[in-house]
Design an enzyme around this catalytic site. Structure first.
Site, short mmCIF file in Angstrom:
data_model
loop_
_atom_site.label_atom_id
_atom_site.label_comp_id
_atom_site.label_asym_id
_atom_site.label_seq_id
_atom_site.Cartn_x
_atom_site.Cartn_y
_atom_site.Cartn_z
N LYS A 9 53.02 43.97 52.19
CA LYS A 9 53.52 44.98 51.26
C LYS A 9 53.76 46.31 52.00
O LYS A 9 53.35 46.48 53.15
CB LYS A 9 52.51 45.16 50.13
N TYR A 49 57.23 39.34 40.14
CA TYR A 49 56.00 39.66 39.40
C TYR A 49 56.15 39.44 37.89
O TYR A 49 55.38 40.01 37.12
CB TYR A 49 55.58 41.10 39.70
N PHE A 57 49.53 47.63 34.62
CA PHE A 57 49.83 48.07 35.98
C PHE A 57 51.23 47.67 36.45
O PHE A 57 51.64 48.02 37.56
CB PHE A 57 48.77 47.56 36.97
N ARG A 85 45.32 31.95 51.19
CA ARG A 85 44.60 32.75 50.18
C ARG A 85 43.21 33.13 50.69
O ARG A 85 42.72 34.23 50.44
CB ARG A 85 44.47 31.98 48.87
N THR A 91 41.81 39.49 45.43
CA THR A 91 42.85 40.47 45.04
C THR A 91 42.36 41.90 45.18
O THR A 91 43.07 42.76 45.70
CB THR A 91 43.29 40.21 43.58
N ARG A 102 42.20 41.58 53.38
CA ARG A 102 41.91 42.66 52.41
C ARG A 102 40.50 43.20 52.59
O ARG A 102 40.26 44.39 52.41
CB ARG A 102 42.12 42.14 50.98
N ASN A 112 46.82 46.39 48.23
CA ASN A 112 46.02 45.31 48.84
C ASN A 112 46.76 44.57 49.95
O ASN A 112 46.45 43.43 50.27
CB ASN A 112 45.47 44.37 47.76
N HIS A 115 50.73 39.89 49.79
CA HIS A 115 50.79 38.93 48.68
C HIS A 115 50.83 37.53 49.27
O HIS A 115 51.49 37.29 50.28
CB HIS A 115 52.05 39.16 47.84
N GLU A 126 58.62 30.92 44.78
CA GLU A 126 58.73 32.21 45.48
C GLU A 126 59.58 32.08 46.74
O GLU A 126 60.37 32.99 47.05
CB GLU A 126 57.33 32.75 45.80
P1 CMP Z 1 49.36 40.31 44.34
O1 CMP Z 1 48.63 39.20 45.02
O2 CMP Z 1 50.62 40.79 44.97
O3 CMP Z 1 49.68 39.87 42.84
C1 CMP Z 1 49.78 40.78 41.78
C2 CMP Z 1 49.43 42.16 42.19
O4 CMP Z 1 49.16 43.04 41.15
C3 CMP Z 1 48.16 42.13 42.99
O5 CMP Z 1 48.37 41.55 44.24
C4 CMP Z 1 47.75 43.59 42.99
O6 CMP Z 1 48.33 44.30 44.07
C5 CMP Z 1 48.35 44.06 41.68
N1 CMP Z 1 47.30 44.37 40.75
C6 CMP Z 1 46.44 43.53 40.20
N2 CMP Z 1 45.60 44.18 39.39
C7 CMP Z 1 45.95 45.48 39.44
C8 CMP Z 1 45.46 46.64 38.82
N3 CMP Z 1 44.42 46.61 37.97
N4 CMP Z 1 46.07 47.80 39.13
C9 CMP Z 1 47.12 47.83 39.97
N5 CMP Z 1 47.64 46.74 40.57
C10 CMP Z 1 47.04 45.59 40.32
#
Ligand code: CMP
Length: 143
Positions: A9, A49, A57, A85, A91, A102, A112, A115, A126
């Protein structure tokens, strides 16, 4: 052969972690079959997404992922979806184990770093969304 989609990211790119992140999947033994640095359109971000579109969010997530270049990748290998993963970690970086990407480099769920597809079917969807077939190199390590 199993494939997964990974995207470093904008925070991972801007913090200079591209090489470090790629190294972890290379040294594990997975095969890189697709790689590109790209700006993400709002349309692509919203499709990627889509599952989160009702979450509070979501607008911030779309704003963030379109804010700077992303490194989109496809990796191949036995069990690569689940293994990637594990290499990535939970996450929320505060819950991610040390030794994971992470866990080692992040503190904020919205920043984070990377993805990774959460299942084999999601990975297939994807990969199709982010890459054209001709952008992927099918090859097998011979050494
Ligand atoms: P990702 O694995 O890219 O998949 C969905 C993304 O949503 C996740 O990583 C986070 O970066 C984001 N995400 C999940 N929960 C939150 C949250 N509470 N606030 C902001 N971003 C979030």
């Amino acid at each position: 052969m199993e494939r997964t989609f990974l995207a470093i990211k904008p925070d991972g790119v801007q913090r200079g972690l591209v090489g470090e992140i790629i190294r972890r999947f290379e040294t594990k033994g997975f095969t890189l079959v697709g790689l590109k640095l790209m700006n993400v359109s709002k349309e692509l971000a919203e499709k990627h997404y889509d599952v989160h579109k009702e979450r509070p969010f979501f607008p911030g997530l779309i704003q963030f992922i379109t804010s700077g270049p992303v490194v989109a990748m496809v990796w191949e290998g036995d069990g690569v979806v689940a293994s990637a993963r594990k290499i990535i970690g939970a996450t929320n970086p505060l819950s991610a184990e040390p030794g994971t990407i992470r866990g080692d480099f992040g503190v904020t769920v919205g920043r984070n770093l990377i993805h990774g597809s959460d299942a084999i079917e999601t990975a297939q969807t994807e990969i199709k969304l982010w890459f054209k077939e001709e952008e992927l190199a099918s090859w097998q390590p011979t050494l």
